[in-house]
Each structure stands twice: as C-alpha cells, then as structure tokens.
Design a protein around this motif. Structure first.
Motif, PDB file in Angstrom:
ATOM      1  N   THR A 138       0.825  -1.204   0.000  1.00 48.52           N
ATOM      2  CA  THR A 138       0.000   0.000   0.000  1.00 48.52           C
ATOM      3  C   THR A 138       0.859   1.254   0.000  1.00 48.52           C
ATOM      4  O   THR A 138       2.022   1.233   0.402  1.00 48.52           O
ATOM      5  CB  THR A 138      -0.928   0.019   1.227  1.00 48.52           C
ATOM      6  OG1 THR A 138      -0.140   0.194   2.413  1.00 48.52           O
ATOM      7  CG2 THR A 138      -1.732  -1.271   1.349  1.00 48.52           C
ATOM      8  N   ALA A 157      -3.232  -1.048  -2.383  1.00 50.54           N
ATOM      9  CA  ALA A 157      -3.978   0.200  -2.214  1.00 50.54           C
ATOM     10  C   ALA A 157      -3.083   1.394  -2.516  1.00 50.54           C
ATOM     11  O   ALA A 157      -1.864   1.350  -2.320  1.00 50.54           O
ATOM     12  CB  ALA A 157      -4.539   0.311  -0.792  1.00 50.54           C
ATOM     13  N   ALA A 177      -6.400  -2.549   5.171  1.00 49.01           N
ATOM     14  CA  ALA A 177      -5.501  -3.659   4.865  1.00 49.01           C
ATOM     15  C   ALA A 177      -5.505  -4.692   5.982  1.00 49.01           C
ATOM     16  O   ALA A 177      -5.577  -5.907   5.726  1.00 49.01           O
ATOM     17  CB  ALA A 177      -4.085  -3.129   4.636  1.00 49.01           C
ATOM     18  N   ILE A 208      -6.249   3.406   4.801  1.00 50.59           N
ATOM     19  CA  ILE A 208      -5.722   2.313   3.987  1.00 50.59           C
ATOM     20  C   ILE A 208      -5.108   1.236   4.878  1.00 50.59           C
ATOM     21  O   ILE A 208      -5.331   0.032   4.672  1.00 50.59           O
ATOM     22  CB  ILE A 208      -4.687   2.846   2.977  1.00 50.59           C
ATOM     23  CG1 ILE A 208      -5.397   3.555   1.809  1.00 50.59           C
ATOM     24  CG2 ILE A 208      -3.797   1.727   2.462  1.00 50.59           C
ATOM     25  CD1 ILE A 208      -4.457   4.225   0.825  1.00 50.59           C
TER      26      ILE A 208
END
Length: 466
Positions: free
Chosen positions: A124, A163, A243, A239
């Motif tokens: 991410t 992400a 996750a 994020i």
C-alpha cells in the motif's frame, strides 16, 4: 534420563524460537524521510505546545532505533526504485531498476517470500500503486517509468491487497502505445477493485483479493497532502486499517504489509517544510493503527519503520542559533494548492491582479504580514516576483520532480522556510542516513547501524520466511 533432558531442551528452545517469530509484519517506508524530517517534525510538534524540545512521534518511542545507509549500486545518491528494490529484496541495483539486479535478473522480494511462506500480503501507498517503492515489492521491470508493464506484474505477484491513489498509465505502454486497460485484466485475475472507502466496505466481505484506490474522478497519482485534506478523501491511516481487516479475515495464517508514506518525498522535492512535517505526522498516524494491532498481538507482531532515502537536504537552522517552526502553522495549504490559488487569481483578474490583492491572498494562505512579520528583503522578494509575473507577465514556473509551481508561490515557499529558519541543499535526493525503528517480535535483530539491504533480510529472519 540424559537423553530425555536433551529432548526437552530441544522442545523448549524450539518453542521459544516459534513464540518469538513474527506472524504479522508491518513494514512502513517514509519516502524521502531522513533523520531531520523526523527530528524536525518532533520539534515542530513541541513548538505548537509552546515549548522547546521534542514531542515524540509514536514510532520514535519504539525500543529499537538506529540508522541505515542508502547508496545504490551505481551512485552514492539513490533513487526511489533502487532504494525500494534494496528495501524489498536485500540487494543493491542501479538507479531506475524495479525488482531487478544490475544484470536485469529478477530478484525475489521479501513480500514474495512471505507469500510463499503462506502469509497474506499487502502492498500500500499514499501515491500511485505503480510508483517506484510499492512496485519494487511486486514487480520486476528494468525501468521505473514502465508504469503499464509494472501494473501488469501486479496480478502476476498474486498478493492479496493493494492500495494507493490509482494507476498512472492504465492503458499506455512504456513506448507510448495504446494498450488494453489494466483494470479488466486485473479483475479477470480475481481482484475486486474498490474506488473509495465506502465501496471497499461494501465489497470487502465477498472479495478474495482486493485493490483499493481513490474515488472515480480523483487524481490517480496520489492521495491529497495531509495539509490539504478534505472530508471524504482517502487517507493512509484508513488504507492501513482496511488492509489489516482484509488480511486477517478468513483463514488467518499471518500477513506481511508494506505501507509507504510516499508524499513526504514529494513535499521535500518542493522544499515545502510545513507540508513535509504534516506528511510525517500522517505516516505516524498510520503507524498508530498498526500499533493498536500490535498491542493485541505483542508476541507475534513486528513493526519496522524506515525510509528509502533523504530528500531535500533538510537543515534545521540557518545562520542564527534559532528555529521558529511554530510559524509553519500559519500555512494553510501545500505549495501545490497555493500555486493553484495564484493561477486562479491570475485568471479571475485576467492577469491584472493588484499587489494588494496578491498580498491579501498570501496573508490568507501563508499568514504573511498578519501573523508573520516580513523583513524588507522578504517583502522585496515577493514584490519583485509579482512585478515580473503579474505586471511584466513573464511567468516562469519552478519545476521540481512532482510539481510545477507558480513563481510567486515558489517565492512564498522560500520566505516561509526563511521565517521558520529551515534550510534546503537540494530539490532532489541526498545520501544522508535514514532512520530505522522497530518494535515487537524479532525487533532485536535491528540493533546497530546497517545498510538498507539488511532490513528485508532481518524481516525475513524475524518472520521465518523460507
């Protein structure tokens, strides 16, 4: 009896070893975050409380703290792709390479090792998913600018969660040819694409593999700077939280999660100190999300925080033995948005904005004259740029790696750095040390000065990856 004791001792040692293994690994990378970016942020926070000193970020309180060198195989000053590759694979390579060595052979990444060891894997970032640092964990390409080809490597890696802001070249190859959009290709590989947090929450339960990017219409290159954030913008802490929830659902055999604070680097390229410090704080807020998870699984979780390189040659103090970091609180937005505001004013006034109108804008956005007195030299710098770009209409934008800035906004940024007494030696990367902080299972492996190539090797050892 003696043999039985040996057997019991072996079992005991094996049990201790297993108990100390990191089932859950968080790997935070602050792009461009050198030692002074961290130290400056802590002093910035302390000055906000009206005192001299530091207000620790969470990750600087971790029991292990050291520094790492960052040079690449081809230069003492690395770029993000070579540094990202070093942090992902434990091998030096040339500037520009993604997951490949000097001879363009594929290197195995720590994320790939985690996947082969049965862990779920997430990659991410706060910038685009195909940018250098995240790409170094899942892709293998000879050049970081091969964004389309990098994106095609994403489903090949087979990781569970990605992400970021979006994708830079979703339908254009490196040689600038039109190509099939990567989105259907990624979906055909079994990925669910969620645009925005609300869509993620709706789709996550039924998704086997997930890609979380910004809402439709958002700029795909990155999330907004923390200083510019508006309600509903996707954030790095969100994020990180998403996750964790995705990687722990179902059959939970542990995970490896890389989280990049990519825009620290962008703000440093622009020599924009207020924006830099707010980005470091934002990364720390993402670390706080991981730390809450760590508190629930302290014997099985490892958190490592580091950087790929330093950007900007940030100096804390210029000339006098002083810093005035609290003055940066008067800056309401990033240099990028200030530049846009000046461009908008130029258009609104058909290029005929008065000095008083420009002063009013700078007073509102930067606090100049109202909260922050300017010296004669500082006001002259701004007035001279106004005369050149507004009166004489000679507009030469300042260019850094990630931004083109109105000349008056560039001058305002320089004035703000002067007021705060922050110096810059570069608008690019430097060879300075980067910090390394660690807590949890296996964190004792990170003691002592090291090279960046050691970090993924020690993570793999702590987690027992094959």
């Amino acid at each position: 009896m003696k043999r039985l004791m040996y057997v019991l001792l072996f079992v005991l040692l094996t049990g201790v070893s297993y108990a100390q293994q990191a089932k859950y690994v968080f790997y935070f990378i602050g792009d461009g975050m050198g030692v002074n970016q961290v130290n400056g942020t802590e002093m910035y926070l302390a000055e906000q409380e009206g005192r001299i000193g530091v207000k620790p970020l969470l990750f600087t309180t971790f029991p292990v703290g050291t520094v790492a060198t960052t040079f690449s195989a081809t230069n003492s000053v690395t770029d993000s792709s070579a540094a990202g590759t070093a942090l992902a694979t434990g091998a030096k390579t040339y500037n520009g390479a993604i997951g490949m060595d000097d001879d363009k052979n594929v290197l195995q990444t720590v994320a790939e090792k985690a996947k082969k060891s049965g862990k779920k894997v997430g990659v991410t970032t706060s910038v685009s998913v195909d940018h250098a640092t995240p790409a170094a964990f899942y892709a293998h390409q000879p050049n970081r600018s091969m964004y389309y080809e990098i994106a095609l490597d994403l489903p090949k890696a087979g990781f569970d969660f990605y992400a970021g802001g979006g994708f830079l070249k979703p339908s254009t190859t490196a040689d600038k040819k039109e190509a099939p959009s990567i989105f259907p290709i990624i979906e055909e590989a079994g990925y669910t694409i969620a645009r925005g947090l609300d869509e993620y929450k709706t789709k996550a339960a039924d998704a086997k593999k997930m890609i979380l990017i910004q809402k439709e219409g958002a700029v795909p290159s990155c999330l907004p700077y923390a200083i510019d954030r508006e309600e509903g913008d996707l954030t790095l802490p969100e994020i990180t939280e998403s996750a964790i929830s995705f990687l722990t659902k179902g059959n939970n055999k542990g995970f490896f999660l890389m989280v990049e604070g990519g825009k620290i680097d962008w703000a440093c390229h622009g020599n924009d100190p207020a924006t830099v410090f707010e980005e470091v704080i934002d990364l720390d807020n993402a670390v706080k999300v991981a730390y809450e998870f760590y508190k629930k699984h302290p014997k099985e979780t490892l958190i490592v925080v580091t950087a790929d390189h330093e950007t900007g040659g940030l100096g804390l103090g210029i000339g006098k033995y002083e810093l005035h970091l609290k003055s940066l609180l008067n800056q309401k937005q990033s240099q990028d948005l200030l530049s846009k505001a000046i461009t908008d004013l130029r258009k609104e006034k058909s290029g005929k904005a008065s000095w008083d109108e420009v002063k009013a804008l700078l007073a509102d956005k930067m606090g100049f004259w109202k909260e922050l007195p300017l010296t004669w030299e500082q006001e002259k710098m701004l007035r001279d740029e106004y005369e050149t770009s507004f009166v004489k209409n000679k507009i030469v934008f300042e260019e850094s790696l990630y931004a083109k800035t109105e000349p008056l906004a560039a001058a305002a940024k320089k004035v703000m750095s002067q007021i705060a007494m922050v110096g810059w030696t570069s608008s690019s990367h430097t060879a300075g040390y980067v910090p390394v902080f660690a807590i949890g299972a296996g964190s004792g492996l990170f003691v002592g000065k090291m090279d960046n190539t050691e970090i993924p090797k020690r993570i793999a050892k702590a987690a027992g990856y094959k």
